[in-house]
Design an enzyme around this catalytic site. Structure first.
Site, PDB file in Angstrom:
ATOM      1  N   GLY A  44      64.285  33.455  11.277  1.00  0.00           N
ATOM      2  CA  GLY A  44      64.833  32.098  11.309  1.00  0.00           C
ATOM      3  C   GLY A  44      64.519  31.242  10.099  1.00  0.00           C
ATOM      4  N   GLU A  99      58.473  27.426   9.314  1.00  0.00           N
ATOM      5  CA  GLU A  99      59.246  27.755  10.518  1.00  0.00           C
ATOM      6  C   GLU A  99      60.575  27.014  10.530  1.00  0.00           C
ATOM      7  OE1 GLU A  99      59.479  29.720  12.774  1.00  0.00           O
ATOM      8  OE2 GLU A  99      57.726  30.026  14.033  1.00  0.00           O
ATOM      9  N   ASP A 103      59.024  25.423  19.364  1.00  0.00           N
ATOM     10  CA  ASP A 103      59.483  25.110  20.724  1.00  0.00           C
ATOM     11  C   ASP A 103      58.286  25.150  21.675  1.00  0.00           C
ATOM     12  OD1 ASP A 103      60.880  24.847  23.097  1.00  0.00           O
ATOM     13  OD2 ASP A 103      62.134  26.609  22.838  1.00  0.00           O
ATOM     14  N   LYS A 131      60.681  20.686  18.603  1.00  0.00           N
ATOM     15  CA  LYS A 131      61.229  20.407  19.933  1.00  0.00           C
ATOM     16  C   LYS A 131      60.051  20.159  20.876  1.00  0.00           C
ATOM     17  CE  LYS A 131      64.649  23.320  21.465  1.00  0.00           C
ATOM     18  NZ  LYS A 131      65.156  24.475  22.284  1.00  0.00           N
ATOM     19  N   ASP A 159      69.465  31.485  15.653  1.00  0.00           N
ATOM     20  CA  ASP A 159      70.493  32.381  16.201  1.00  0.00           C
ATOM     21  C   ASP A 159      70.654  32.231  17.700  1.00  0.00           C
ATOM     22  OD1 ASP A 159      67.882  33.652  16.736  1.00  0.00           O
ATOM     23  OD2 ASP A 159      69.099  35.308  17.492  1.00  0.00           O
ATOM     24  N   ARG A 165      73.331  32.375  12.500  1.00  0.00           N
ATOM     25  CA  ARG A 165      72.284  31.921  11.572  1.00  0.00           C
ATOM     26  C   ARG A 165      72.902  31.340  10.303  1.00  0.00           C
ATOM     27  NH1 ARG A 165      67.303  34.238  13.322  1.00  0.00           N
ATOM     28  NH2 ARG A 165      67.522  36.267  14.309  1.00  0.00           N
TER      29      ARG A 165
HETATM   30  C1  PRP Z   1      62.101  31.512  16.975  1.00  0.00           C
HETATM   31  C2  PRP Z   1      61.703  30.591  15.821  1.00  0.00           C
HETATM   32  C3  PRP Z   1      60.199  30.516  15.965  1.00  0.00           C
HETATM   33  C4  PRP Z   1      59.977  30.677  17.454  1.00  0.00           C
HETATM   34  C5  PRP Z   1      59.706  29.331  18.055  1.00  0.00           C
HETATM   35  O1  PRP Z   1      61.969  32.831  16.534  1.00  0.00           O
HETATM   36  O2  PRP Z   1      62.089  31.096  14.577  1.00  0.00           O
HETATM   37  O3  PRP Z   1      59.543  31.547  15.268  1.00  0.00           O
HETATM   38  O4  PRP Z   1      61.183  31.233  18.000  1.00  0.00           O
HETATM   39  O5  PRP Z   1      59.580  29.426  19.432  1.00  0.00           O
HETATM   40  P1  PRP Z   1      58.230  29.169  20.210  1.00  0.00           P
HETATM   41  O6  PRP Z   1      57.620  27.906  19.678  1.00  0.00           O
HETATM   42  O7  PRP Z   1      58.702  29.010  21.634  1.00  0.00           O
HETATM   43  O8  PRP Z   1      57.330  30.362  20.047  1.00  0.00           O
HETATM   44  P2  PRP Z   1      62.575  34.090  17.343  1.00  0.00           P
HETATM   45  O9  PRP Z   1      61.525  34.660  18.237  1.00  0.00           O
HETATM   46  O10 PRP Z   1      63.858  33.692  17.993  1.00  0.00           O
HETATM   47  O11 PRP Z   1      62.852  35.123  16.159  1.00  0.00           O
HETATM   48  P3  PRP Z   1      63.834  34.926  14.899  1.00  0.00           P
HETATM   49  O12 PRP Z   1      63.166  33.953  13.950  1.00  0.00           O
HETATM   50  O13 PRP Z   1      63.965  36.290  14.325  1.00  0.00           O
HETATM   51  O14 PRP Z   1      65.144  34.373  15.424  1.00  0.00           O
END
Ligand code: PRP
Length: 181
Positions: A44, A99, A103, A131, A159, A165
């Site tokens: 991401g 990042e 979340d 968030k 995504d 993305r």
């Molecule tokens: C997403 C984002 C963060 C994480 C945040 O990654 O890029 O790394 O989730 O969420 P959290 O605070 O609830 O842990 P994801 O796991 O979707 O992988 P990606 O970056 O490959 O899409």
């Protein structure tokens, strides 16, 4: 692709402004530190890290870890997997994790603990999106681009099921896209 967008939350102009503002502040804060690693969490982080690093006017090493918690869906699973580790030691280095979104905080909690365990001199976070309504683990990010409501967002690195993305802004995904499944 725009047909999956319910509403634009952060425009390209607002992203650009955030990168400039954060880059300026990080340049001031890290000017005297040395040993500076900007650590992107794939996948991401890609557009944000790419734009942000151009606004940081300091020598830095860009490193990456591939960490995932969503496994393609719309909710964090809490199962944090490291698919690729970074390629250098963080011992005595100042690590700034980059990042796209924070979340639940689970991903960062796991990665920050690991980096401190490996001897990092400092670990901070720069995120384009925060968030806070989704937080499960208390976690403060030092550098935040935009704070957003508790909605599932796509674009600018984010995504749904690995798609979208490459949308150049951040948008809320139409519920119909994931409720069909
Ligand atoms: C997403 C984002 C963060 C994480 C945040 O990654 O890029 O790394 O989730 O969420 P959290 O605070 O609830 O842990 P994801 O796991 O979707 O992988 P990606 O970056 O490959 O899409």
């Amino acid at each position: 692709m725009e047909s999956v967008v319910k509403k634009i939350l952060v425009t390209e102009e607002q992203i650009d402004e955030a990168c400039k503002r954060l880059g300026k502040q990080i340049t001031i804060d890290y000017a005297d530190k040395g040993n500076f690693i900007l650590l992107g969490l794939l996948k991401g982080c890609i557009p944000f890290l790419s734009d942000l690093m151009k606004e940081i006017k300091l020598p830095l090493i860009a490193e990456f870890m591939d960490v995932t918690s969503y496994h393609g869906g719309i909710e964090s699973t809490g199962d944090i997997r490291i698919r690729m580790d970074l390629g250098t030691s963080v011992k005595d280095k100042h690590v700034l994790i980059c990042e796209d979104i924070v979340d639940t905080g689970r991903t960062l909690d796991t990665v920050m603990k690991l980096l401190y365990h490996r001897g990092a001199a400092s670990v901070e976070v720069v995120t384009l999106l925060d968030k806070p309504g989704g937080r499960v683990i208390p976690l403060n990010c030092k550098y935040i681009g935009h704070t957003i409501p508790t909605e599932f967002v796509i674009g600018y690195g984010l995504d749904y099921d690995e798609l979208y993305r490459n949308i150049p802004y951040v948008a809320v995904l139409k519920e119909s896209v994931y409720s069909k499944e």
